[in-house]
Design a protein around this motif. Structure first.
Motif, mmCIF file in Angstrom:
data_model
loop_
_atom_site.group_PDB
_atom_site.id
_atom_site.type_symbol
_atom_site.label_atom_id
_atom_site.label_comp_id
_atom_site.label_asym_id
_atom_site.label_seq_id
_atom_site.Cartn_x
_atom_site.Cartn_y
_atom_site.Cartn_z
ATOM 1 N N ASN A 2 0.839 -1.186 0.000
ATOM 2 C CA ASN A 2 0.000 0.000 0.000
ATOM 3 C C ASN A 2 0.875 1.237 0.000
ATOM 4 O O ASN A 2 1.628 1.471 0.916
ATOM 5 C CB ASN A 2 -0.894 -0.020 1.264
ATOM 6 C CG ASN A 2 -1.765 1.204 1.330
ATOM 7 O OD1 ASN A 2 -2.053 1.810 0.314
ATOM 8 N ND2 ASN A 2 -2.203 1.559 2.523
ATOM 9 N N GLU A 4 0.509 4.734 0.301
ATOM 10 C CA GLU A 4 -0.214 5.946 0.632
ATOM 11 C C GLU A 4 0.628 7.184 0.397
ATOM 12 O O GLU A 4 0.118 8.263 0.146
ATOM 13 C CB GLU A 4 -0.673 5.898 2.090
ATOM 14 C CG GLU A 4 -1.714 4.826 2.350
ATOM 15 C CD GLU A 4 -2.080 4.737 3.812
ATOM 16 O OE1 GLU A 4 -1.643 5.617 4.568
ATOM 17 O OE2 GLU A 4 -2.800 3.811 4.193
ATOM 18 N N GLU A 194 6.652 6.857 7.561
ATOM 19 C CA GLU A 194 5.506 6.319 6.834
ATOM 20 C C GLU A 194 5.881 5.059 6.065
ATOM 21 O O GLU A 194 5.106 4.097 6.012
ATOM 22 C CB GLU A 194 4.963 7.385 5.862
ATOM 23 C CG GLU A 194 4.225 8.528 6.537
ATOM 24 C CD GLU A 194 2.986 8.047 7.268
ATOM 25 O OE1 GLU A 194 2.209 7.275 6.680
ATOM 26 O OE2 GLU A 194 2.815 8.408 8.446
ATOM 27 N N GLU A 198 4.099 1.460 6.852
ATOM 28 C CA GLU A 198 3.379 0.715 5.825
ATOM 29 C C GLU A 198 4.027 -0.640 5.549
ATOM 30 O O GLU A 198 3.340 -1.634 5.310
ATOM 31 C CB GLU A 198 3.314 1.543 4.543
ATOM 32 C CG GLU A 198 2.444 2.783 4.680
ATOM 33 C CD GLU A 198 2.497 3.680 3.454
ATOM 34 O OE1 GLU A 198 2.980 3.208 2.407
ATOM 35 O OE2 GLU A 198 2.050 4.829 3.550
ATOM 36 N N GLU A 202 2.288 -4.288 5.971
ATOM 37 C CA GLU A 202 2.253 -5.234 4.868
ATOM 38 C C GLU A 202 2.866 -6.572 5.275
ATOM 39 O O GLU A 202 2.381 -7.644 4.886
ATOM 40 C CB GLU A 202 2.998 -4.658 3.669
ATOM 41 C CG GLU A 202 2.798 -5.415 2.376
ATOM 42 C CD GLU A 202 1.387 -5.311 1.844
ATOM 43 O OE1 GLU A 202 0.999 -6.191 1.067
ATOM 44 O OE2 GLU A 202 0.669 -4.344 2.195
#
Length: 208
Positions: A2, A4, A194, A198, A202
């Motif tokens: 992901n 973002e 970040e 993430e 995951e």
């Protein structure tokens, strides 16, 4: 994984659109190439702000590069690589802040002319990168917004470096350079956080 933060581009699109993949490769070369040049220039100019800004280029370029190379990898493998990247980039950011603090005790004004010149060149590279990707932006697309936001943030960093160079030339002081270096490094550390967050999410999803 992901994405973002919008750092790697649209991976599904990169799989099926050769033109988009080529555009991402151009951005990789621009970011890593100029980031390496700016890092060397930061040492030559004794500018912590240039060093911090170069990490932003190298971080964006390396993350996109791994994203492109990992198109055929498993999600778990991509998450592991992203975690290592995030931790490494975070360590670099902390190193810049540590060096800035150390230099504050022995503050010497950097080369304002070289600092400003590289800051202007960095701004130009970010504009070119945005233009390369502009034709792939769809109205209302989340990735288009991510590209715009990151281009804006990078441009703000460049303007901050250019402003600091002007203040260094005016005040003959290292403090504007050190202040901008800390601010840019903190923004960079936020991006690294970040990436790590993430990647860990995951890894948990693919391990369960």
């Amino acid at each position: 994984m992901n994405d973002e933060c919008g750092c790697t581009g649209d991976q599904e699109r990169a799989r099926v659109d050769p033109a988009y993949r080529r555009a991402l490769w151009i951005v990789v070369v621009l970011n890593i190439g100029f980031g390496s040049l700016e890092l060397a220039g930061g040492f030559m100019a004794a500018s912590e702000a240039l060093k911090a800004d170069s990490l932003d280029f190298l971080g964006d370029g390396s993350i996109t590069l791994v994203g492109l190379l990992a198109l055929t990898w498993s999600a778990l493998a991509r998450a592991r690589v992203a975690l290592v990247q995030g931790l490494f980039l975070g360590a670099l950011g902390l190193g810049v802040i540590g060096t800035a603090i150390w230099r504050a005790l022995n503050a010497v004004a950097p080369d304002a002319e070289l600092m400003g010149g590289l800051g202007i060149a960095a701004l130009a590279v970010n504009v070119v990168s945005a233009l390369v990707l502009a034709r792939f932006r769809e109205k209302g697309d989340a990735q288009a917004r991510a590209i715009w936001l990151f281009s804006r943030n990078d441009a703000l960093n460049n303007v901050a470096v250019i402003t600091a160079a002007g203040l260094v030339a005016w005040t003959k002081s290292a403090w504007p350079d050190l202040a901008v270096a800390v601010v840019v490094a903190l923004v960079f550390l936020q991006s690294a956080r970040e990436i790590v967050r993430e990647a860990l999410a995951e890894l948990r999803n693919n391990s369960s």
